[in-house]
Design a protein around this motif. Structure first.
Motif, short mmCIF file in Angstrom:
data_model
loop_
_atom_site.label_atom_id
_atom_site.label_comp_id
_atom_site.label_asym_id
_atom_site.label_seq_id
_atom_site.Cartn_x
_atom_site.Cartn_y
_atom_site.Cartn_z
N TYR A 1 47.60 -9.94 36.82
CA TYR A 1 46.50 -8.99 37.11
C TYR A 1 46.97 -7.78 37.92
O TYR A 1 46.31 -7.37 38.86
CB TYR A 1 45.36 -9.72 37.82
CG TYR A 1 44.80 -10.84 36.98
CD1 TYR A 1 43.93 -10.58 35.93
CD2 TYR A 1 45.17 -12.16 37.21
CE1 TYR A 1 43.45 -11.60 35.13
CE2 TYR A 1 44.69 -13.19 36.43
CZ TYR A 1 43.83 -12.91 35.38
OH TYR A 1 43.36 -13.92 34.59
N PHE A 2 48.12 -7.23 37.54
CA PHE A 2 48.61 -6.04 38.24
C PHE A 2 47.63 -4.89 38.10
O PHE A 2 47.41 -4.13 39.04
CB PHE A 2 49.97 -5.61 37.67
CG PHE A 2 51.08 -6.60 37.92
CD1 PHE A 2 51.26 -7.16 39.18
CD2 PHE A 2 51.94 -6.96 36.89
CE1 PHE A 2 52.29 -8.07 39.42
CE2 PHE A 2 52.97 -7.86 37.11
CZ PHE A 2 53.14 -8.42 38.37
N ILE A 3 47.06 -4.74 36.90
CA ILE A 3 46.18 -3.60 36.65
C ILE A 3 44.92 -3.73 37.50
O ILE A 3 44.48 -2.77 38.14
CB ILE A 3 45.82 -3.52 35.15
CG1 ILE A 3 47.08 -3.34 34.30
CG2 ILE A 3 44.82 -2.39 34.89
CD1 ILE A 3 47.83 -2.05 34.53
N LYS A 4 44.35 -4.93 37.52
CA LYS A 4 43.15 -5.17 38.30
C LYS A 4 43.39 -4.83 39.77
O LYS A 4 42.56 -4.20 40.42
CB LYS A 4 42.76 -6.64 38.15
CG LYS A 4 41.30 -6.95 38.38
CD LYS A 4 41.09 -8.45 38.16
CE LYS A 4 39.79 -8.95 38.72
NZ LYS A 4 38.65 -8.69 37.85
N GLN A 5 44.58 -5.24 40.26
CA GLN A 5 44.88 -4.97 41.67
C GLN A 5 45.10 -3.48 41.93
O GLN A 5 44.70 -2.96 42.97
CB GLN A 5 46.13 -5.75 42.09
CG GLN A 5 45.88 -7.25 42.19
CD GLN A 5 47.19 -8.03 42.22
OE1 GLN A 5 48.17 -7.60 42.84
NE2 GLN A 5 47.21 -9.16 41.54
N ALA A 6 45.74 -2.82 40.98
CA ALA A 6 46.06 -1.41 41.19
C ALA A 6 44.87 -0.50 40.91
O ALA A 6 44.90 0.70 41.22
CB ALA A 6 47.24 -1.01 40.32
N LEU A 7 43.81 -1.09 40.33
CA LEU A 7 42.69 -0.30 39.81
C LEU A 7 42.17 0.81 40.73
O LEU A 7 42.06 1.95 40.28
CB LEU A 7 41.55 -1.26 39.43
CG LEU A 7 40.64 -0.86 38.28
CD1 LEU A 7 41.46 -0.55 37.03
CD2 LEU A 7 39.66 -2.00 37.98
N PRO A 8 41.85 0.51 42.01
CA PRO A 8 41.24 1.55 42.85
C PRO A 8 42.13 2.78 43.01
O PRO A 8 41.61 3.89 43.20
CB PRO A 8 41.06 0.84 44.21
CG PRO A 8 41.15 -0.62 43.92
CD PRO A 8 42.01 -0.76 42.71
#
Lengths: 425, 871
Positions: free
Chosen positions: B312-319
């Motif tokens: 979930y790298f994208i989810k974490q980097a989202l903001p």
């Protein structure tokens, strides 16, 4: 080693229409191949043969004169013409008398249960027979036709059965016909499917009952035949709950609620193929608790004082049941035949006189019959031996449900006992 | 002769075509007369420091082409030729090549690098040239930077050409060490550092063991990340390329570095030059690709096993990631929509945003909505376009629940913008966004309909109007209409499109006639949309579809009348013929499936076939294919009457079956032969000798793309089923072919997924052939001809069952073959069948399958077997 191109598709649909055209063509070809394959497989097993001896009414007179010759050469009947083999598909196109004759011979006719077969609980299914008209439902060429036991047309209608309606979007092969063995139940205008003979061109004649029932239940649901009627599906179809004939199954079939009016119980041997005509591998049994029609009624719906039966007059004056081989109940002398203008093939109605039927070693020895007249024209067959016998024992010493339960084995718990009490009440 | 080589090589590059052709001819003769001497002189030329650079370069190039070719068959020949060459000659050539790496002339070194890699690609798998890597590595320590640079470049090419499994880990370690050292910030020479960085890109595929070792991985990652900060832009770009490759190859190892990666990429996207910034965005797109794949494999079931877990790298980097991407959207170039090859920050950013939306779903919506609301009404077109593009990008991924209410509000705005916005770029993106709305939020599977009786008319009207706009806008409007009608694909007998059908068809035809329809793919888009309109039409509009037939036929006829075309004009004519044949194919397939419409359609069959035959005379691969596909549809619709076209069509069928180069054409023709067999049944017999001969030739060819072989086997089945026992004369050719293919495809041990997939296609083809042959011979007195083949076929069924890797399609076909064998051979095969594993375990497994097609075939097989063994 130049930098690598990293462009991604931009504002473009992912699949090209050309690829879509290719894929759809491949899909169509795959489907066509599957159809061709199925057709090859189905045709291979759907050929039914029967001896065709069309005797139009106009020839019936002369037929009588042929009697002498026939007696000289008893095999002549078989040599009369080549055996005509009709594919079910061809048969479905038959019209009029021919169609009636053909269909009249295709139904499997259960014998009446006059004694309990062995292994009832392991080798048999039981289900409550819906009250109504036994018929064949045939779908082909975009229409569906139902025919009664005597071959007479009941309905012609569109249905969701394969090839059962003209629905333009679906291109079906002309060989994709179906034949269902049904009972048409008037009160809810529903065809209760009790057996499946052909499905989408796939013949099930040589399949066991076990497989036919499995197939029937899965296929009918698949095509939505059991759905509510609509423009392209005029009558509702329903399946009948079929049970293993153990204590529980028999009890459920006997007293369990069903959405239709019960007319007795049907017993099917699990390993039996679909045989046309009378078969002891399917049995019907009735008592007052599960049928309104235990004892035969006359044309006015009244139970006659005496048991009546219909027998076929044979060439030599003997009176035979519809069984194969037939059972002879007696004979008419030639004078009587001459006098009444009867001839071979006529179906005659008799009453059982006080003398009744007498048996020696389980075989019919003597029958005290009284001639009443010719039977209703609509009838196609004489009564079967088991029918006569069942009617006879119902009037004298009926085969009761207790006997059936008893044959299945010792009572497991108190259920049946209390059930017995209920029934007695 | 050797003396002259220099001049001949120079002449071969002469501007004077006579001189050039003469030189090329001399070279060809030289090569044919004595290959060894030819190759030796070329390598000598390349190594010769006294030779002109141009002759050295061409010498190297010819050498390279003598070792490798794109076309598989040719490549194989060249490899064999090199392997049989005299060892002494090869040693001499290789010495020249290695020597050239030290040349002060850059082009000579670089050419030699490539040739060395080609030789390595042939020899290393044969365990030849074992000293190569050692001697290259020893070069690394040489002082002159240019030698080091050439050596690193060679190692890079070598890793690109050679499969990782032929280089042992010890050598891999040494290569990596040399390469990573060369990339290090300590390396002062930028040429060396760039060569090393590019070499690492290719060496990454060799580094699995090293990436599993924490210390080594840390070191490689540190060096790569440092290189992204190098003052030299080419090195920064190459370093980012390495990072992109690492992100997809070693996704599961990224966790410790992801924060640093984000910082580096964010800086690059905001501040660096475009080529670097594009790579930085691509890195996040690649991570999205990985996570989308993994999540797809999870299938929403988070307890399911997957080889790689999702981090979930994208989810974490989202903001932080989303604002960064939104910024890029404002950096559009003027007229980027008119440039087919354009790829800039805004395009890459929006594409990445779309991937992010697919990765995280609903979570992206609240992060993007404020940007859209703020910008969508701004006077600056860039802001309006960016807002619209952002909206269009996030339509795939989030749930309809999340999007429907927003889309309902936005739809009206979009329709107005498409009509009234003064900027063409904004309209282009708006039309595209409408298409995305219809693609993802409209259709029978969507609960709350976006398109209602209330707004349908307005939507259609606006889209049709837009088709008169600039070509790029009109093309997007066609695309939107494509998805609009697709949403009504399985609507039943009454379509909401029906009232507009005539108008839609008229507008689309009008678009195809526009003067500027050649721009922005507009004409293609219009025909493709017309195809979809036809496909999704109902019986209500069948008569209007029928009216299209003469119109399209006239257009096709016109393309045939054009005379004396330039090569450009010919290409355009071919393209148009392809579109028109495609359209006729779609119409034929549609009307052919509907009984009443079919009869009306058949009145055109003669004319259509006549046109197709004339199109064939134009001989272009794509047209050939489209016309062929269309002919298949006609054959299916026509049935036995199709026989009358066969005398003329036959030669084109043969031509199609001989087209090895354009294998799609060959594949399509094979499919059409199947259609024709089913249409004609035994009337196809007179053509079968020719067809079978060609199919057998195709199968024996190693030039033909392998994907065509399974359908050819299936086609055997089609033919056998059509001509029945007449297939007898082909048995002696077809059966051994089937048998050896069956043996090859029985076992897949050690194959990768792709190979297993192909093997299953092959098995299915073989089994369909057997099915057709058995059914074709059913009830024939010649059935006994098949008995000798039964043991092998049963054995084949048993072995693919044991292999446990067949897919559902093969399973269905295989169990069907068992039934066909029993059905046709009956008691002749009873005992054989009973001995087989297939009739027990395999059959039982199929009988209890959830797949109703498998179950159906199995039930049938059970019946057929019961009959065969009961007799």
């Amino acid at each position: 080693m130049a930098p690598h191109d990293l462009r991604r598709p931009f504002k473009r649909p992912a699949i090209s229409d050309q690829q879509r055209r290719r894929d759809l063509s491949l899909l169509r070809q795959k489907q066509n191949r599957l159809d061709a394959q199925r057709r090859a497989r189905c045709l291979a097993s759907s050929v039914l043969s029967f001896q065709s001896e069309p005797k139009p009414p106009s020839q019936e007179q002369s037929h009588f004169e042929l009697e002498l010759e026939l007696e000289i050469e008893p095999d002549a009947e078989e040599h009369q013409g080549p055996a005509t083999t009709y594919d079910v598909r061809q048969a479905s196109k038959l019209r009029g008398t021919e169609a009636r004759r053909w269909f009249a011979k295709q139904l499997m006719l259960p014998e009446w249960m006059i004694d309990v077969p062995p292994n009832l609980n392991t080798d048999w299914y039981v289900f409550a027979r819906p009250a109504g008209k036994r018929c064949f439902v045939v779908s082909s060429n975009g229409t569906t036709v139902s025919r009664l036991r005597n071959g007479i047309l009941l309905h012609r209608f569109p249905s969701a059965l394969p090839n059962g309606a003209r629905i333009n979007n679906v291109s079906r092969s002309s060989q994709s016909y179906c034949i269902l063995d049904c009972i048409f139940h008037e009160p809810d205008q529903t065809y209760y499917v009790i057996d499946m003979v052909c499905w989408a061109g796939f013949s099930l004649y040589e399949c066991t009952a076990e497989f036919r029932f499995f197939w029937l239940n899965s296929k009918l649901v698949e095509v939505g035949v059991c759905d509510t009627p609509s423009t392209f599906h005029k009558y509702r179809f329903a399946t009948v709950p079929v049970y293993n004939c153990d204590q529980e199954g028999l009890q459920t079939a006997y007293i369990g609620p069903v959405p239709y009016i019960k007319d007795g119980l049907l017993f099917y041997n699990k390993h039996a193929h679909y045989e046309t005509g009378n078969t002891p591998l399917a049995l019907v049994w009735k008592d007052e608790n599960c049928s309104e029609y235990v004892i035969d009624t006359d044309s006015k719906g009244q139970v006659p004082n005496q048991q009546q039966l219909v027998l076929e007059l044979q060439d030599d004056g003997r009176l035979a049941t519809s069984d194969d081989p037939s059972v002879i109940f007696g004979w008419l002398n030639e004078d009587f035949i001459q006098k009444t203008g009867l001839h071979a093939g006529n179906l005659l109605r008799f009453a059982v006189n006080d003398g009744g039927l007498s048996f020696v070693d389980g075989k019919l020895e003597k029958a005290d019959l009284q001639y009443l007249g010719q039977s209703n024209r609509a009838r196609a067959f004489a009564d079967s031996y088991s029918k006569v016998m069942f009617q006879y024992i119902v009037r004298h010493s009926p085969l009761k449900i207790e006997h059936l339960f008893a044959s299945i084995g010792p009572l497991g718990d108190g259920d049946i006992a209390s059930h017995d009490v209920e029934m007695a009440a | 002769m050797a003396m002259e080589v220099t001049q001949v090589l120079l002449n071969a590059q002469s501007v004077d075509s006579t001189v050039r052709k003469h030189a090329e001819e001399s070279l060809r003769q030289f090569q044919e007369q004595n290959l060894s001497v030819f190759l030796l002189s070329l390598s000598g030329e390349l190594a010769g420091e006294d030779k002109p650079v141009d002759s050295r370069k061409l010498a190297g190039l010819i050498l390279k082409n003598a070792l490798d070719a794109k076309e598989q068959h040719r490549k194989y020949e060249l490899v064999q030729r090199w392997l049989t060459l005299d060892m002494g000659v090869k040693t001499q050539i290789k010495a020249c090549l290695l020597q050239t790496l030290s040349s002060p002339v850059h082009d000579a070194r670089s050419t030699a690098s490539q040739v060395i890699a080609k030789v390595a690609a042939i020899e290393l798998p044969q365990k030849q040239w074992p000293e190569l890597i050692g001697s290259l590595l020893s070069n690394i320590h040489q002082v002159p930077a240019h030698v080091k640079q050439a050596t690193l470049e060679t190692l890079g090419y070598l890793c690109e050409e050679v499969s990782p499994d032929v280089v042992d880990q010890d050598q891999v370690n040494k290569i990596l060490t040399a390469v990573v050292q060369g990339m290090n910030a300590n390396e002062v020479n930028n040429d060396v550092r760039l060569a090393a960085t590019r070499a690492l890109y290719n060496a990454l595929g060799f580094s699995h063991a090293n990436f599993s070792n924490d210390m080594e991985r840390d070191y490689i990652m540190r060096v790569v990340c440092e290189a992204t900060l190098c003052p030299d832009v080419k090195i920064r770009q190459a370093a980012f390329e390495c990072l992109v490759s690492i992100a997809s190859t070693y996704y599961e190892k990224l966790a410790p570095y992801i924060q640093d990666i984000f910082n580096i990429t964010a800086k690059a996207v905001r501040e660096d030059e475009e080529p670097v910034a594009l790579q930085a965005i691509e890195l996040w797109s690649s991570i999205c690709d990985e996570e989308i794949d993994i999540l797809e494999e999870y299938g929403g079931d988070f307890t399911a096993d997957s080889d790689v877990p999702c981090y979930y790298f994208i989810k974490q980097a989202l903001p932080a990631l989303v604002p960064m991407l939104l910024e890029t959207l404002l950096k559009q170039e003027e007229d980027q929509d008119l440039d087919e090859g354009a790829w800039n920050l805004a395009m890459a950013g929006g594409t990445c945003l779309g991937l992010v939306a697919r990765t995280v779903g609903d979570d992206i919506v609240p992060l993007v909505m404020p940007f859209i609301e703020e910008n969508i009404t701004k006077p600056d077109w860039r802001q309006r376009e960016a807002a619209t593009y952002a909206f269009g990008s996030i339509l795939e991924g989030p749930s309809p629940d999340k999007l429907t209410s927003i889309v309902n509000v936005a739809l009206n705005f979009m329709l107005t913008a498409l009509t009234n916005d003064p900027n063409s770029h904004v309209k282009d993106t708006t039309a595209w966004t409408l298409g995305r709305i219809f693609e993802f939020l409209h259709g029978s599977t969507v609960e709350t309909p976006i398109i209602t009786p209330a707004n349908c008319q307005q939507i259609v009207t606006v889209l049709l109007q837009s088709m008169n706009d600039a070509p790029n806008v009109a093309e997007k409007a066609c695309g939107a209409l494509y998805f609009l009608v697709q949403g009504y694909e399985d609507i039943g007998s009454t379509s909401p499109i029906t009232p507009y059908f005539q108008e839609i068809v008229k507008s689309l035809l009008h678009v195809t006639d526009r003067e500027d329809a050649g721009e922005s793919r507009l004409r293609t888009a219009a025909y493709e949309t017309l195809n979809e309109v036809v496909r999704c039409s109902t019986d209500e509009t069948a008569s209007m579809v029928l009216q299209l037939v003469p119109i399209i036929m006239t257009k096709l006829h016109q393309t045939l009348e054009a005379e004396k075309l330039s090569s450009d004009g010919r290409e355009k004519q071919n393209e148009l013929q392809g579109l028109l044949c495609g359209c006729l194919q779609v119409i034929t397939q549609k009307l052919g499936a509907s009984e009443p419409a079919k009869y009306a359609f058949m009145q055109f069959a003669d004319q259509i076939m006549n046109l197709f035959l004339r199109v064939f005379a134009c001989r272009s691969a794509t047209v050939h294919e489209e016309a062929m596909l269309a002919i298949g549809a006609v054959a299916h619709a026509t049935g036995p009457d199709f026989a009358k076209y066969m005398p003329e069509l036959y030669k084109y069928l043969e031509m199609g079956l001989q087209n090895f180069e354009e294998y799609q054409v060959c594949a399509v023709t094979v499919g059409v032969v199947g259609d024709i067999c089913r249409a004609l049944d035994d009337k196809v017999l007179p053509y079968c000798d020719g067809i079978m001969t060609q199919l057998l030739k195709d199968l024996s060819s190693n030039q033909l793309h392998r994907s065509v072989k399974p359908p050819i086997f299936s086609c055997f089945g089609d033919i056998a089923l059509a001509i029945g026992e007449n297939f007898e004369k082909y048995l002696m050719y077809a059966m051994p072919m089937l048998q050896s293919a069956a043996e090859l495809s029985a076992h897949t041990s050690g194959a990768d997924d792709e190979m297993i997939e192909y093997t299953n296609l092959l098995r299915n083809g073989i089994l369909e052939a057997y099915s057709g042959i058995f059914q074709g011979f059913k009830n024939s007195p010649k059935t006994q001809l098949l008995i000798p083949y039964a043991p092998h076929i049963l054995q084949f069924l048993d072995s693919i069952y044991m292999e446990k890797d067949m897919d559902d399609v093969v399973m269905k076909t295989a169990i069907g073959v068992l039934g066909d064998l029993a059905d046709t051979l009956g008691s002749n095969a009873g005992s054989l069948i009973q001995q087989s594993l297939s009739c027990k375990d395999f059959l039982n497994e199929c009988l209890s399958s959830d797949d109703h097609l498998i179950k159906e075939s199995a039930e049938w097989a059970k019946m057929a077997i019961a009959r065969a063994i009961s007799v």
